[in-house]
Enzyme design. Structure first.
Site, PDB file in Angstrom:
ATOM      1  N   SER A 214      19.425   9.279  37.505  1.00 18.53           N
ATOM      2  CA  SER A 214      18.367   8.300  37.672  1.00 18.53           C
ATOM      3  C   SER A 214      18.940   6.901  37.796  1.00 18.53           C
ATOM      4  O   SER A 214      19.880   6.539  37.108  1.00 18.53           O
ATOM      5  CB  SER A 214      17.416   8.358  36.470  1.00 18.53           C
ATOM      6  OG  SER A 214      16.559   7.252  36.463  1.00 18.53           O
TER       7      SER A 214
ATOM      8  N   GLY B 246      22.940  12.212  41.748  1.00 19.00           N
ATOM      9  CA  GLY B 246      22.308  13.138  40.816  1.00 19.00           C
ATOM     10  C   GLY B 246      21.954  12.535  39.484  1.00 19.00           C
ATOM     11  O   GLY B 246      21.928  13.231  38.473  1.00 19.00           O
TER      12      GLY B 246
ATOM     13  N   ASP C  34      30.555  18.698  31.523  1.00 12.13           N
ATOM     14  CA  ASP C  34      31.285  19.840  32.063  1.00 12.13           C
ATOM     15  C   ASP C  34      32.552  19.358  32.768  1.00 12.13           C
ATOM     16  O   ASP C  34      32.760  18.154  32.944  1.00 12.13           O
ATOM     17  CB  ASP C  34      30.400  20.639  33.031  1.00 12.13           C
ATOM     18  CG  ASP C  34      29.943  19.808  34.241  1.00 12.13           C
ATOM     19  OD1 ASP C  34      30.799  19.395  35.040  1.00 12.13           O
ATOM     20  OD2 ASP C  34      28.723  19.565  34.378  1.00 12.13           O
TER      21      ASP C  34
ATOM     22  N   HIS D 206      30.433  10.315  28.558  1.00 14.41           N
ATOM     23  CA  HIS D 206      29.683  10.961  27.484  1.00 14.41           C
ATOM     24  C   HIS D 206      30.497  12.057  26.800  1.00 14.41           C
ATOM     25  O   HIS D 206      29.920  12.907  26.108  1.00 14.41           O
ATOM     26  CB  HIS D 206      28.369  11.534  28.014  1.00 14.41           C
ATOM     27  CG  HIS D 206      27.367  10.472  28.343  1.00 14.41           C
ATOM     28  ND1 HIS D 206      26.250  10.703  29.118  1.00 14.41           N
ATOM     29  CD2 HIS D 206      27.316   9.158  28.007  1.00 14.41           C
ATOM     30  CE1 HIS D 206      25.550   9.569  29.250  1.00 14.41           C
ATOM     31  NE2 HIS D 206      26.186   8.638  28.583  1.00 14.41           N
TER      32      HIS D 206
END
Length: 229
Positions: free
Chosen positions: A175, A173, A92, A107
């Protein structure tokens, strides 16, 4: 605090803006199997399904608004006296709409389209279709400019250079026990860089400091602490 800050953000940064985290507890992603919508093989097998899926995600992201965590990170980038490298796994544009001037999208991004034939990139329309011609070569090979499973993340050399010049690595936010976050935190420790995790719950990764809570609470509080108020 002076010196560079390297921030890697993941789905947890945008969750409070209404964008779901990567996988639900049932293993589905927006009610689809990841293997059916987020791999090159899926696109080759059923490109119409993949395009519909990303059209839906693009619409959801457009309707979402930046939250307090996005805005706080933009403020940190603007006011900190050293470089702040914002690297995100999210596709986003909420960091940019929150005021960030430069974001590294490892990404890819929903707002961009990619030609699978010539690798030309251009701003994606809200609705993309498989037969859409590439504006550069004309090939009907339009796909979302998204890094799918099995593909190499973007800007890896740039990301490594940014990490090497930083004095603090912060995972927000995301892992800390799976790649790329695990690799970045390991690299930071090898360089003697302090590591920190800001997450709803501790991921179990190795960090020098861990703060737990909603991103909209802990990120602005941390930024205010760094900037002195």
């Amino acid at each position: 605090m002076s010196g560079g800050i390297f921030i890697l953000s993941g789905a947890g940064l945008s969750a409070e803006s209404g964008l779901r985290t990567f996988r639900a507890e049932d293993g589905l992603w927006e009610d689809h199997r990841v293997e059916d919508v987020a791999t090159p093989e899926a696109f080759a097998r059923d490109p119409e399904l993949v395009q519909r899926f990303y059209n839906m995600r693009r619409a959801q992201a457009a309707e979402a608004a930046p939250n307090a965590a996005h805005v706080a990170l933009a403020r940190l980038q603007e006011e900190h006296d050293g470089p702040v490298h914002l690297v995100t796994q999210n596709v986003d544009d909420l960091l940019e709409r929150g005021g960030a001037k430069e974001v590294i999208h490892m990404h890819g991004a929903l707002r961009d389209a990619l030609c699978a034939a010539c690798e030309h990139r251009w701003p994606a329309p809200m609705e993309m279709a498989v037969p859409d011609p590439c504006p550069a070569c004309g090939a009907p090979a339009t796909r979302p400019d998204i890094v799918w499973f099995g593909e190499i993340p973007y800007h890896m050399e740039r990301i490594q250079d940014a990490l090497e010049e930083s004095g603090l690595f912060v995972a927000i936010g995301t892992s800390g026990v799976v790649y790329p976050a695990a690799g970045f935190s390991q690299m930071a420790r090898a360089y003697g860089i302090k590591t920190m995790e800001l997450n709803l719950e501790a991921s179990g990764g190795r960090f020098d400091e861990i703060r737990e809570g909603p991103a909209t609470e802990i990120v602005p509080a941390w930024v205010a602490e760094i900037l002195g108020g």
